[in-house]
Enzyme design. Structure first.
Site, PDB file in Angstrom:
ATOM      1  N   ARG A  50     -18.890  -1.278  -6.287  1.00 53.63           N
ATOM      2  CA  ARG A  50     -18.069  -1.652  -5.127  1.00 53.63           C
ATOM      3  C   ARG A  50     -17.691  -3.135  -5.164  1.00 53.63           C
ATOM      4  O   ARG A  50     -16.585  -3.526  -4.804  1.00 53.63           O
ATOM      5  CB  ARG A  50     -18.840  -1.317  -3.842  1.00 53.63           C
ATOM      6  CG  ARG A  50     -17.986  -1.445  -2.595  1.00 53.63           C
ATOM      7  CD  ARG A  50     -18.674  -0.886  -1.372  1.00 53.63           C
ATOM      8  NE  ARG A  50     -17.905  -1.202  -0.181  1.00 53.63           N
ATOM      9  CZ  ARG A  50     -16.869  -0.511   0.248  1.00 53.63           C
ATOM     10  NH1 ARG A  50     -16.463   0.550  -0.417  1.00 53.63           N
ATOM     11  NH2 ARG A  50     -16.225  -0.871   1.339  1.00 53.63           N
ATOM     12  N   GLY A  75       3.086  -0.565  -3.954  1.00 58.37           N
ATOM     13  CA  GLY A  75       2.601   0.704  -4.508  1.00 58.37           C
ATOM     14  C   GLY A  75       3.615   1.811  -4.291  1.00 58.37           C
ATOM     15  O   GLY A  75       3.270   2.967  -4.047  1.00 58.37           O
ATOM     16  N   ALA A  77       5.547   3.530  -6.101  1.00 58.72           N
ATOM     17  CA  ALA A  77       5.616   4.701  -6.988  1.00 58.72           C
ATOM     18  C   ALA A  77       4.432   5.645  -6.789  1.00 58.72           C
ATOM     19  O   ALA A  77       4.380   6.719  -7.382  1.00 58.72           O
ATOM     20  CB  ALA A  77       5.663   4.253  -8.450  1.00 58.72           C
ATOM     21  N   GLY A  78       3.490   5.254  -5.947  1.00 57.63           N
ATOM     22  CA  GLY A  78       2.264   6.041  -5.797  1.00 57.63           C
ATOM     23  C   GLY A  78       2.425   7.245  -4.890  1.00 57.63           C
ATOM     24  O   GLY A  78       3.488   7.492  -4.314  1.00 57.63           O
ATOM     25  N   ASN A  83      -7.168   0.558   0.143  1.00 53.58           N
ATOM     26  CA  ASN A  83      -8.598   0.350   0.420  1.00 53.58           C
ATOM     27  C   ASN A  83      -9.247  -0.670  -0.513  1.00 53.58           C
ATOM     28  O   ASN A  83      -8.801  -0.833  -1.631  1.00 53.58           O
ATOM     29  CB  ASN A  83      -9.322   1.697   0.315  1.00 53.58           C
ATOM     30  CG  ASN A  83      -8.999   2.565   1.517  1.00 53.58           C
ATOM     31  OD1 ASN A  83      -8.916   2.079   2.628  1.00 53.58           O
ATOM     32  ND2 ASN A  83      -8.788   3.852   1.282  1.00 53.58           N
ATOM     33  N   HIS A 121     -12.547   1.058   8.144  1.00 54.49           N
ATOM     34  CA  HIS A 121     -11.988   2.319   7.632  1.00 54.49           C
ATOM     35  C   HIS A 121     -12.872   2.766   6.468  1.00 54.49           C
ATOM     36  O   HIS A 121     -12.604   2.504   5.302  1.00 54.49           O
ATOM     37  CB  HIS A 121     -10.538   2.140   7.174  1.00 54.49           C
ATOM     38  CG  HIS A 121     -10.005   3.350   6.467  1.00 54.49           C
ATOM     39  ND1 HIS A 121      -9.994   4.597   7.047  1.00 54.49           N
ATOM     40  CD2 HIS A 121      -9.502   3.513   5.226  1.00 54.49           C
ATOM     41  CE1 HIS A 121      -9.500   5.472   6.180  1.00 54.49           C
ATOM     42  NE2 HIS A 121      -9.193   4.837   5.075  1.00 54.49           N
ATOM     43  N   ARG A 151      -7.668  11.914  12.519  1.00 56.97           N
ATOM     44  CA  ARG A 151      -8.661  12.909  12.073  1.00 56.97           C
ATOM     45  C   ARG A 151      -9.605  13.269  13.221  1.00 56.97           C
ATOM     46  O   ARG A 151      -9.932  14.440  13.427  1.00 56.97           O
ATOM     47  CB  ARG A 151      -9.464  12.344  10.893  1.00 56.97           C
ATOM     48  CG  ARG A 151      -8.705  12.340   9.579  1.00 56.97           C
ATOM     49  CD  ARG A 151      -9.421  11.497   8.525  1.00 56.97           C
ATOM     50  NE  ARG A 151      -8.814  11.686   7.210  1.00 56.97           N
ATOM     51  CZ  ARG A 151      -9.041  10.905   6.158  1.00 56.97           C
ATOM     52  NH1 ARG A 151      -9.869   9.869   6.267  1.00 56.97           N
ATOM     53  NH2 ARG A 151      -8.452  11.154   5.001  1.00 56.97           N
TER      54      ARG A 151
END
Length: 327
Positions: A99, A12, A14-15, A132, A188, A163
């Site tokens: 989902r 990924g 380029a994300g 995810n 997560h 967090r």
């Protein structure tokens, strides 16, 4: 004597997260300021031009530690002899998508990538799944790579961990670096359980300092659990820089050690704390000599057990939802 370059595969590439990640890896933030790296960048065929643009920028930074770059849409090229693999690319949930459909779409991606890692990566490759649903994607990759040690596969809980640290720092008015022994259990996802029962600041108990079970249950845990959604709401885009930062932290600590400090990693269970074996679960760990070790002997009170059961049940459901795809 100069160190030999380490090969770091990033999917990924380029994300958004990739864009926040690659420059920091090339700068030595992840593997150390004396460790050259070769970046092996994987993305879809339609994203190759975008990856080339990112690589032009990497070149224009003239990073002394960047020893080479590979751009490809073939996992077997990207993972060839990889020492570290950051699996960032995943199928995002589109509008109206169940989902279950999301799990299946990602299961296909991570089965292919797990098999490719199994075939061509270094036998000591350290794999971190960021995309995810991270825990279940890591489980799928691990199950698709039978010749690699299962402990080489991990999922990113460090964003939840960081967090939670920042929320506790704000609540106690203490610097974030002074908080120790805070960690996160489970998936997560919003069900994760951030646990500060053992946390200390300058040797003092954080639980005693805060002394507010209502804040813990009604403010702290929901704030940490739903932080990603709050960022999308505010910014219109998902958290990319903070996710990239957490990935850097996770791999840095795994490779270079935590000096006795407790951090959170999603790792395959061996039955510790009653979690079924092979479940990819967030645990408190310390790292040394390139290996992680679960912190043992923590007492789990009734409230914590209830929270751990909730996040475990969610993971078990996800696992059951992809089992038929793993043969």
């Amino acid at each position: 004597m100069a160190k030999a370059p380490m090969r770091v595969a990033v999917t990924g590439a380029a994300g958004q997260i990739g864009y926040s990640l690659l420059f920091r890896i090339a700068n030595g933030d992840m593997l150390g300021k004396d460790q050259p790296v070769i970046l092996q960048l994987l993305d879809l065929p339609q994203a190759q031009a975008a990856v080339k643009g990112v690589v032009m920028e990497l070149e224009d930074c003239a990073f002394p530690l960047l020893a080479g770059v590979v751009i490809t849409d073939d996992p077997k090229v990207a993972f060839k002899d990889a020492d570290v693999a950051l699996l960032v690319g995943a199928r995002p949930r589109s509008k109206g998508m169940e989902r279950k459909d999301l799990l299946e779409a990602n299961a296909q991606i991570f089965t292919v990538q797990g098999k490719a890692l199994d075939e061509v990566a270094s036998r000591n490759v350290k794999v971190l799944v960021v995309g995810n649903p991270a825990n279940t994607n890591a489980y799928i990759a691990m199950k698709s790579a039978p010749s690699l040690p299962r402990e080489n596969f991990t999922a990113m809980l460090r964003l939840d961990h960081n967090r939670a640290l920042s929320q506790i720092a704000a609540k106690t008015g203490k610097p974030v670096a002074s908080i120790e022994k805070m960690f996160v259990w489970g998936n997560h996802s919003p069900t994760m359980y951030a646990d500060y029962r053992y946390a200390t600041v300058d040797g003092k108990s954080v639980k005693d300092m805060i002394n507010d079970p209502v804040w813990n249950n009604d403010v702290f845990l929901p704030t940490v659990g739903k932080r990603g959604a709050a960022i999308i709401e505010a910014r219109g885009l998902s958290s990319a820089a903070s996710a990239a930062n957490a990935a850097i932290d996770h791999v840095h600590d795994w490779v270079l050690g935590t000096n006795g400090k407790v951090v959170t990693m999603g790792i395959p269970s061996n039955g510790e704390y009653g979690i079924p074996a092979d479940t990819m679960f967030g645990y408190p760990v310390t790292c040394a000599n390139g290996k992680y070790e679960i912190v043992k002997g923590l007492e789990i009170d009734a409230y914590s057990q209830e929270k751990i059961n909730i996040t475990l049940n969610e993971l078990e459901e996800e696992k059951a939802g992809v089992q038929h795809l793993l043969g």
